[in-house]
Design a protein around this motif. Structure first.
Motif, PDB file in Angstrom:
ATOM      1  N   ARG A  61       0.834  -1.208   0.000  1.00 34.11           N
ATOM      2  CA  ARG A  61       0.000   0.000   0.000  1.00 34.11           C
ATOM      3  C   ARG A  61       0.867   1.256   0.000  1.00 34.11           C
ATOM      4  O   ARG A  61       0.557   2.243  -0.671  1.00 34.11           O
ATOM      5  CB  ARG A  61      -0.952  -0.010   1.201  1.00 34.11           C
ATOM      6  CG  ARG A  61      -1.963   1.129   1.153  1.00 34.11           C
ATOM      7  CD  ARG A  61      -3.029   1.010   2.211  1.00 34.11           C
ATOM      8  NE  ARG A  61      -2.469   1.130   3.548  1.00 34.11           N
ATOM      9  CZ  ARG A  61      -3.145   0.894   4.662  1.00 34.11           C
ATOM     10  NH1 ARG A  61      -4.413   0.500   4.596  1.00 34.11           N
ATOM     11  NH2 ARG A  61      -2.585   1.032   5.839  1.00 34.11           N
ATOM     12  N   ARG A 145     -16.603  13.166   4.342  1.00 37.81           N
ATOM     13  CA  ARG A 145     -15.370  12.438   4.032  1.00 37.81           C
ATOM     14  C   ARG A 145     -14.704  13.036   2.785  1.00 37.81           C
ATOM     15  O   ARG A 145     -15.397  13.385   1.820  1.00 37.81           O
ATOM     16  CB  ARG A 145     -15.711  10.958   3.792  1.00 37.81           C
ATOM     17  CG  ARG A 145     -14.507  10.072   3.554  1.00 37.81           C
ATOM     18  CD  ARG A 145     -13.668   9.929   4.788  1.00 37.81           C
ATOM     19  NE  ARG A 145     -12.480   9.132   4.561  1.00 37.81           N
ATOM     20  CZ  ARG A 145     -11.306   9.396   5.136  1.00 37.81           C
ATOM     21  NH1 ARG A 145     -11.155  10.399   5.971  1.00 37.81           N
ATOM     22  NH2 ARG A 145     -10.282   8.618   4.901  1.00 37.81           N
ATOM     23  N   LYS A 156      -2.711   6.758   1.588  1.00 43.81           N
ATOM     24  CA  LYS A 156      -2.549   7.079   3.011  1.00 43.81           C
ATOM     25  C   LYS A 156      -1.559   8.237   3.175  1.00 43.81           C
ATOM     26  O   LYS A 156      -0.408   8.054   3.601  1.00 43.81           O
ATOM     27  CB  LYS A 156      -2.110   5.838   3.790  1.00 43.81           C
ATOM     28  CG  LYS A 156      -2.313   5.957   5.286  1.00 43.81           C
ATOM     29  CD  LYS A 156      -2.096   4.626   5.959  1.00 43.81           C
ATOM     30  CE  LYS A 156      -1.913   4.728   7.451  1.00 43.81           C
ATOM     31  NZ  LYS A 156      -3.070   5.228   8.170  1.00 43.81           N
ATOM     32  N   TYR A 161      -5.188  13.467   7.115  1.00 45.76           N
ATOM     33  CA  TYR A 161      -5.540  13.466   8.528  1.00 45.76           C
ATOM     34  C   TYR A 161      -5.871  14.868   9.031  1.00 45.76           C
ATOM     35  O   TYR A 161      -6.324  15.031  10.163  1.00 45.76           O
ATOM     36  CB  TYR A 161      -4.440  12.740   9.326  1.00 45.76           C
ATOM     37  CG  TYR A 161      -4.495  11.269   8.936  1.00 45.76           C
ATOM     38  CD1 TYR A 161      -5.267  10.369   9.653  1.00 45.76           C
ATOM     39  CD2 TYR A 161      -3.877  10.815   7.771  1.00 45.76           C
ATOM     40  CE1 TYR A 161      -5.399   9.046   9.242  1.00 45.76           C
ATOM     41  CE2 TYR A 161      -4.002   9.498   7.354  1.00 45.76           C
ATOM     42  CZ  TYR A 161      -4.763   8.631   8.094  1.00 45.76           C
ATOM     43  OH  TYR A 161      -4.911   7.317   7.687  1.00 45.76           O
ATOM     44  N   GLU A 190     -16.294   5.831   6.703  1.00 50.05           N
ATOM     45  CA  GLU A 190     -15.482   5.221   7.756  1.00 50.05           C
ATOM     46  C   GLU A 190     -15.301   6.239   8.864  1.00 50.05           C
ATOM     47  O   GLU A 190     -15.898   7.307   8.825  1.00 50.05           O
ATOM     48  CB  GLU A 190     -14.133   4.744   7.188  1.00 50.05           C
ATOM     49  CG  GLU A 190     -13.314   5.854   6.550  1.00 50.05           C
ATOM     50  CD  GLU A 190     -11.971   5.376   5.990  1.00 50.05           C
ATOM     51  OE1 GLU A 190     -11.510   4.279   6.310  1.00 50.05           O
ATOM     52  OE2 GLU A 190     -11.369   6.164   5.230  1.00 50.05           O
ATOM     53  N   ALA A 192     -12.359   8.536  11.290  1.00 54.38           N
ATOM     54  CA  ALA A 192     -11.176   9.311  10.900  1.00 54.38           C
ATOM     55  C   ALA A 192      -9.924   8.444  10.860  1.00 54.38           C
ATOM     56  O   ALA A 192      -8.927   8.816  10.242  1.00 54.38           O
ATOM     57  CB  ALA A 192     -10.981  10.466  11.872  1.00 54.38           C
ATOM     58  N   GLY A 193      -9.970   7.273  11.507  1.00 55.30           N
ATOM     59  CA  GLY A 193      -8.759   6.449  11.554  1.00 55.30           C
ATOM     60  C   GLY A 193      -9.030   4.958  11.567  1.00 55.30           C
ATOM     61  O   GLY A 193      -8.160   4.174  11.965  1.00 55.30           O
ATOM     62  N   ALA A 194     -10.230   4.560  11.137  1.00 51.44           N
ATOM     63  CA  ALA A 194     -10.556   3.128  11.155  1.00 51.44           C
ATOM     64  C   ALA A 194     -11.695   2.861  10.175  1.00 51.44           C
ATOM     65  O   ALA A 194     -12.463   3.771   9.843  1.00 51.44           O
ATOM     66  CB  ALA A 194     -10.972   2.688  12.559  1.00 51.44           C
ATOM     67  N   CYS A 195     -11.815   1.614   9.734  1.00 51.14           N
ATOM     68  CA  CYS A 195     -12.944   1.227   8.886  1.00 51.14           C
ATOM     69  C   CYS A 195     -14.123   0.819   9.750  1.00 51.14           C
ATOM     70  O   CYS A 195     -13.971   0.534  10.933  1.00 51.14           O
ATOM     71  CB  CYS A 195     -12.526   0.097   7.940  1.00 51.14           C
ATOM     72  SG  CYS A 195     -11.652   0.759   6.514  1.00 51.14           S
ATOM     73  N   LEU A 214     -10.103   4.235   3.212  1.00 52.05           N
ATOM     74  CA  LEU A 214      -8.764   3.690   3.038  1.00 52.05           C
ATOM     75  C   LEU A 214      -8.938   2.181   2.835  1.00 52.05           C
ATOM     76  O   LEU A 214      -9.719   1.544   3.551  1.00 52.05           O
ATOM     77  CB  LEU A 214      -7.918   3.941   4.292  1.00 52.05           C
ATOM     78  CG  LEU A 214      -6.498   3.389   4.220  1.00 52.05           C
ATOM     79  CD1 LEU A 214      -5.641   4.183   3.236  1.00 52.05           C
ATOM     80  CD2 LEU A 214      -5.830   3.386   5.594  1.00 52.05           C
ATOM     81  N   SER A 216      -8.216  -0.726   3.820  1.00 53.40           N
ATOM     82  CA  SER A 216      -7.571  -1.091   5.087  1.00 53.40           C
ATOM     83  C   SER A 216      -7.148  -2.552   5.129  1.00 53.40           C
ATOM     84  O   SER A 216      -7.882  -3.452   4.719  1.00 53.40           O
ATOM     85  CB  SER A 216      -8.573  -0.791   6.204  1.00 53.40           C
ATOM     86  OG  SER A 216      -8.487  -1.678   7.267  1.00 53.40           O
ATOM     87  N   VAL A 217      -5.976  -2.772   5.688  1.00 50.45           N
ATOM     88  CA  VAL A 217      -5.464  -4.127   5.874  1.00 50.45           C
ATOM     89  C   VAL A 217      -6.326  -4.874   6.900  1.00 50.45           C
ATOM     90  O   VAL A 217      -6.641  -6.050   6.741  1.00 50.45           O
ATOM     91  CB  VAL A 217      -3.988  -4.064   6.332  1.00 50.45           C
ATOM     92  CG1 VAL A 217      -3.452  -5.441   6.662  1.00 50.45           C
ATOM     93  CG2 VAL A 217      -3.124  -3.376   5.270  1.00 50.45           C
ATOM     94  N   THR A 218      -6.737  -4.159   7.944  1.00 51.41           N
ATOM     95  CA  THR A 218      -7.546  -4.802   8.992  1.00 51.41           C
ATOM     96  C   THR A 218      -8.939  -5.147   8.456  1.00 51.41           C
ATOM     97  O   THR A 218      -9.496  -6.198   8.795  1.00 51.41           O
ATOM     98  CB  THR A 218      -7.671  -3.871  10.220  1.00 51.41           C
ATOM     99  OG1 THR A 218      -6.394  -3.283  10.462  1.00 51.41           O
ATOM    100  CG2 THR A 218      -8.113  -4.636  11.444  1.00 51.41           C
ATOM    101  N   GLY A 253      -8.967  -1.219  12.646  1.00 50.60           N
ATOM    102  CA  GLY A 253      -7.789  -0.643  12.004  1.00 50.60           C
ATOM    103  C   GLY A 253      -6.564  -1.111  12.771  1.00 50.60           C
ATOM    104  O   GLY A 253      -6.698  -1.620  13.892  1.00 50.60           O
ATOM    105  N   THR A 254      -5.407  -0.928  12.191  1.00 53.47           N
ATOM    106  CA  THR A 254      -4.190  -1.397  12.853  1.00 53.47           C
ATOM    107  C   THR A 254      -4.044  -0.775  14.234  1.00 53.47           C
ATOM    108  O   THR A 254      -3.761  -1.463  15.215  1.00 53.47           O
ATOM    109  CB  THR A 254      -2.961  -1.040  11.997  1.00 53.47           C
ATOM    110  OG1 THR A 254      -3.118  -1.662  10.727  1.00 53.47           O
ATOM    111  CG2 THR A 254      -1.680  -1.500  12.654  1.00 53.47           C
TER     112      THR A 254
HETATM  113  N1  PMP Z   1      -9.228   4.225   7.692  1.00 53.25           N
HETATM  114  C1  PMP Z   1      -8.434   5.247   8.031  1.00 53.25           C
HETATM  115  C2  PMP Z   1      -8.841   6.626   7.677  1.00 53.25           C
HETATM  116  C3  PMP Z   1      -7.235   5.010   8.710  1.00 53.25           C
HETATM  117  O1  PMP Z   1      -6.435   6.023   9.054  1.00 53.25           O
HETATM  118  C4  PMP Z   1      -6.898   3.683   9.065  1.00 53.25           C
HETATM  119  C5  PMP Z   1      -5.644   3.401   9.845  1.00 53.25           C
HETATM  120  N2  PMP Z   1      -4.537   3.297   9.007  1.00 53.25           N
HETATM  121  C6  PMP Z   1      -7.747   2.652   8.678  1.00 53.25           C
HETATM  122  C7  PMP Z   1      -8.906   2.957   7.990  1.00 53.25           C
HETATM  123  C8  PMP Z   1      -7.386   1.237   8.963  1.00 53.25           C
HETATM  124  O2  PMP Z   1      -6.386   0.847   8.066  1.00 53.25           O
HETATM  125  P1  PMP Z   1      -5.448  -0.381   8.387  1.00 53.25           P
HETATM  126  O3  PMP Z   1      -6.335  -1.486   8.771  1.00 53.25           O
HETATM  127  O4  PMP Z   1      -4.726  -0.659   7.126  1.00 53.25           O
HETATM  128  O5  PMP Z   1      -4.573   0.053   9.502  1.00 53.25           O
END
Ligand code: PMP
Length: 304
Positions: A61, A145, A156, A161, A190, A192-195, A214, A216-218, A253-254
């Motif tokens: 990614r 968004r 990313k 952010y 989503e 601001a930092g996770a799905c 994003l 997302s890997v998670t 998210g991670t």
């Molecule tokens: N969406 C956003 C906006 C993020 O910042 C993150 C964290 N990186 C995620 C989703 C989750 O992504 P990942 O599972 O790849 O960490």
């Protein structure tokens, strides 16, 4: 979690953590020309060994981001992979760690400049969310968004952010733990930092890849684990009102790992407690990241 980070890798060199430097007028800082990954490494309780979770997917990614940003002469995937390992090993953590790998334009210039590309990798301690058991109070944000044809969420970039931070600050001011963002069309995107996931009638649903998320890997991991646990999954556009009628909602998210959402706009999700499917997936995620199951060994890169 007693360890502290004392060493950081900057452009391949191990230096004291506090000595990392970038000029304030660098294009990376002045114009937000930077992409990054947040990665986690977990201790296996039986062996005491650390392994990095889904490192390759994060590196892929990051490469996509580097290409999209049109960076000149960027570090190769092999160099960055080694940087991650060096950052961890240099600090000899005795517990889980969070890794931030960032590639940016280091030289000064204008928006039109590509310039010298630099990178940094830090391995630091990071506490888990205190909301793992109790769940998050979420609010649907009045901020929209970022969209693919202005500032693609798929890439990313650190600058993304800015938008996430505005929404998060507003959500906190309004008494919520996290915002949920909608797309310009009003569909669920989503946080601001996770799905985001919801469960309706036993089906595990997450907004599709064209919902300004994003990739997302998670999210990918959770979809796979849900299928393995016998659930039907759907990646599709989702309406805002589905959030209010869903049986369960969670984010992943991670950094945040997998957290229940127990209220949205002060309406209880389900009975207001973390859902059973959410908790099952949270446990499945925990065992796969930590390697207390033999399944998906390829997702875990041992720290040599
Ligand atoms: N969406 C956003 C906006 C993020 O910042 C993150 C964290 N990186 C995620 C989703 C989750 O992504 P990942 O599972 O790849 O960490």
């Amino acid at each position: 979690m007693a360890w502290t980070a004392h060493t950081i890798i900057q452009n391949g060199r191990a230096i004291p953590f506090e000595d990392a430097r970038i000029h304030p007028l660098s294009v990376g800082l002045a114009y937000g020309a930077a992409v990054f990954e947040g990665i986690r490494a977990y201790i296996n309780p039986a062996t005491g060994r650390l392994s990095v979770f889904r490192l390759e997917e994060h590196l892929i990614r990051l490469d996509q981001g580097i290409k999209f940003m049109r960076f000149d002469d960027p570090p190769s995937r092999d160099v960055l992979r080694q940087g991650v390992m060096d950052a961890i090993m240099a600090n000899a953590p005795d517990d889980d760690c969070y890794i931030r790998l960032q590639v940016h334009i280091e030289s000064r210039g204008s928006m039109a400049t590509t310039g010298t590309v630099g990178w940094v990798c830090a391995a630091i301690p990071r506490e888990r969310s205190t909301k793992r058991e109790s769940g998050l109070a979420a609010g649907v944000s009045s901020w929209v968004r970022i969209s693919d044809n202005t500032m693609p969420a798929r890439i990313k970039a650190t600058a993304n952010y800015h938008a996430g931070r505005i929404a998060t600050q507003q959500a906190k001011a309004d008494g919520y733990d996290t915002p949920i963002l909608l797309t310009r069309e009003g569909k669920v995107s989503e946080t601001a930092g996770a799905c985001l996931f919801m469960v309706r009638d036993g089906v595990v649903i997450t907004p599709a890849r064209d919902s300004d998320i994003l990739e997302s890997v998670t999210r990918d991991t959770v979809l796979e684990l849900a299928r393995e646990n016998g659930f039907t999954t759907q990646e599709r556009r989702a309406d805002r009102t589905e959030l209010y009628v869903a049986d369960e909602v969670f984010v992943c998210g991670t950094g945040q790992e997998l957290l229940p959402v127990t209220s949205i706009d002060r309406l209880a999700v389900g009975d207001g407690k973390p859902g059973v499917i959410t908790l099952r997936l949270q446990a499945a995620y925990e065992s796969v990241v930590r390697g207390t199951t033999d399944a998906h060994a390829a997702w875990r890169t041992p720290v040599a």
